[in-house]
Enzyme design. Structure first.
Site, PDB file in Angstrom:
ATOM      1  N   HIS A 161      13.642  -2.631  -0.688  1.00  0.00           N
ATOM      2  CA  HIS A 161      13.216  -2.582  -2.089  1.00  0.00           C
ATOM      3  C   HIS A 161      14.187  -3.432  -2.914  1.00  0.00           C
ATOM      4  CE1 HIS A 161      11.340  -0.938  -5.665  1.00  0.00           C
ATOM      5  NE2 HIS A 161      12.544  -0.808  -6.179  1.00  0.00           N
ATOM      6  N   ASP A 210       9.668   4.925  -2.807  1.00  0.00           N
ATOM      7  CA  ASP A 210      10.999   4.308  -2.909  1.00  0.00           C
ATOM      8  C   ASP A 210      12.122   5.348  -2.851  1.00  0.00           C
ATOM      9  OD1 ASP A 210       9.888   1.768  -3.006  1.00  0.00           O
ATOM     10  OD2 ASP A 210       9.650   1.845  -5.162  1.00  0.00           O
ATOM     11  N   GLU A 234      18.312  -9.838   0.284  1.00  0.00           N
ATOM     12  CA  GLU A 234      17.378  -9.086   1.133  1.00  0.00           C
ATOM     13  C   GLU A 234      17.352  -9.660   2.540  1.00  0.00           C
ATOM     14  OE1 GLU A 234      13.453  -8.270  -0.469  1.00  0.00           O
ATOM     15  OE2 GLU A 234      14.179  -8.603  -2.496  1.00  0.00           O
ATOM     16  N   LEU A 270       1.756   4.667   1.304  1.00  0.00           N
ATOM     17  CA  LEU A 270       1.453   5.354   2.561  1.00  0.00           C
ATOM     18  C   LEU A 270       1.390   6.857   2.326  1.00  0.00           C
ATOM     19  CD1 LEU A 270       3.819   3.096   4.618  1.00  0.00           C
ATOM     20  CD2 LEU A 270       1.338   3.220   4.921  1.00  0.00           C
ATOM     21  N   ARG A 280       0.862  -1.194   0.000  1.00  0.00           N
ATOM     22  CA  ARG A 280       0.000   0.000   0.000  1.00  0.00           C
ATOM     23  C   ARG A 280       0.885   1.225   0.000  1.00  0.00           C
ATOM     24  NH1 ARG A 280      -4.773  -0.182  -1.620  1.00  0.00           N
ATOM     25  NH2 ARG A 280      -5.332   1.688  -0.476  1.00  0.00           N
TER      26      ARG A 280
HETATM   27  C1  GRF Z   1      10.519  -8.222  -1.451  1.00  0.00           C
HETATM   28  O1  GRF Z   1      11.140  -8.454  -2.675  1.00  0.00           O
HETATM   29  C2  GRF Z   1      10.740  -6.802  -1.006  1.00  0.00           C
HETATM   30  O2  GRF Z   1      11.963  -6.289  -1.425  1.00  0.00           O
HETATM   31  C3  GRF Z   1       9.613  -6.076  -1.692  1.00  0.00           C
HETATM   32  O3  GRF Z   1       8.527  -6.951  -1.634  1.00  0.00           O
HETATM   33  C4  GRF Z   1       9.006  -8.284  -1.543  1.00  0.00           C
HETATM   34  C5  GRF Z   1       8.385  -8.878  -0.321  1.00  0.00           C
HETATM   35  O4  GRF Z   1       8.681 -10.248  -0.206  1.00  0.00           O
HETATM   36  N1  GRF Z   1       9.362  -4.799  -1.060  1.00  0.00           N
HETATM   37  P1  GRF Z   1       8.349 -10.991   1.150  1.00  0.00           P
HETATM   38  O5  GRF Z   1       6.854 -10.828   1.416  1.00  0.00           O
HETATM   39  O6  GRF Z   1       9.173 -10.395   2.232  1.00  0.00           O
HETATM   40  O7  GRF Z   1       8.706 -12.426   0.883  1.00  0.00           O
END
Ligand code: GRF
Length: 215
Positions: free
Chosen positions: A110, A146, A175, A94, A92
């Site tokens: 991101h 972003d 990530e 914000l 969403r």
């Molecule tokens: C990830 O790729 C994150 O970078 C992006 O949305 C995705 C979320 O994946 N914002 P998850 O729900 O954490 O598996």
């Protein structure tokens, strides 16, 4: 006293899981106080429940305006005494008011090396641009999408023949290392925002080798 996290999700919650796993270490300086989803069917809710973390579903469809929805989020986060809000696949947009209410206490992950490839479809954007590296970015949230001071990034190679799924999977592993590390640095009080740039203070920051470029 550990930093209390509020994690906002909309989907599978693999980044939430990375935070849950990190916080399972007694030495980790943050704990997840609450997971909020705007969707009742978000898989991440089950991950939170399995870890005995309180969850709350706040369906955006039940609010007339974005401002009303964001106010409900803030009230719920404050009631849980949250000190840092972590967006983890929260789908969403914000409001500027929410970003201001949580200024420097609201972070996002991101899946690109910002400021490249903002918005949705960042992997498709990276493949279309022919970049040899993409990656992920953890940043403080500002009202623009972003955007905001960059806390950590990890570079990930793009391989010949990659499709969106292959690149997304490779970036996702990065990530899962970056998000817990960024939260740890914040919880340790080592992150300062100076002139909208992040400075890491109190000692020389030695990057975790695990977040160096990976294959
Ligand atoms: C990830 O790729 C994150 O970078 C992006 O949305 C995705 C979320 O994946 N914002 P998850 O729900 O954490 O598996």
């Amino acid at each position: 006293m550990k930093l209390k996290l509020g994690v906002l999700i909309s989907g599978r919650g693999s980044n939430l899981q990375a935070l849950i796993d990190a916080a399972a270490d007694p030495a980790y300086p943050a704990e997840i106080a609450l997971v909020i989803s705007n969707r009742a069917d978000a898989g991440g809710l089950d991950r939170a429940k399995a870890a005995c973390i309180p969850t709350k579903v706040i369906p955006h469809t039940e609010y007339a305006t974005r401002e009303d929805f964001d106010s409900a989020l803030t009230a719920t986060l404050r009631a849980a005494d949250v000190g840092l809000v972590c967006l983890a696949g929260f789908m969403r947009l914000l409001t500027a008011g929410f970003a201001e209410d949580w200024h420097d206490r609201l972070i996002n992950i991101h899946p690109s090396l910002l400021p490249s490839f903002k918005g949705l479809n960042s992997h498709a954007q990276a493949l279309a641009a022919g970049v040899r590296f993409s990656g992920c970015t953890v940043h403080f949230v500002r009202p623009e999408m972003d955007a905001g001071p960059i806390i950590l990034q990890a570079a990930v190679p793009v391989h010949d023949g990659d499709d969106e799924d292959a690149l997304a999977a490779r970036i996702l592993t990065a990530e899962h290392r970056c998000y817990p590390l960024a939260v740890k640095l914040i919880a340790e009080g080592r992150i300062r925002v100076v002139d909208e740039l992040v400075r890491i203070v109190e000692g020389q920051f030695l990057p975790d080798p695990a977040i160096n470029p990976i294959g």
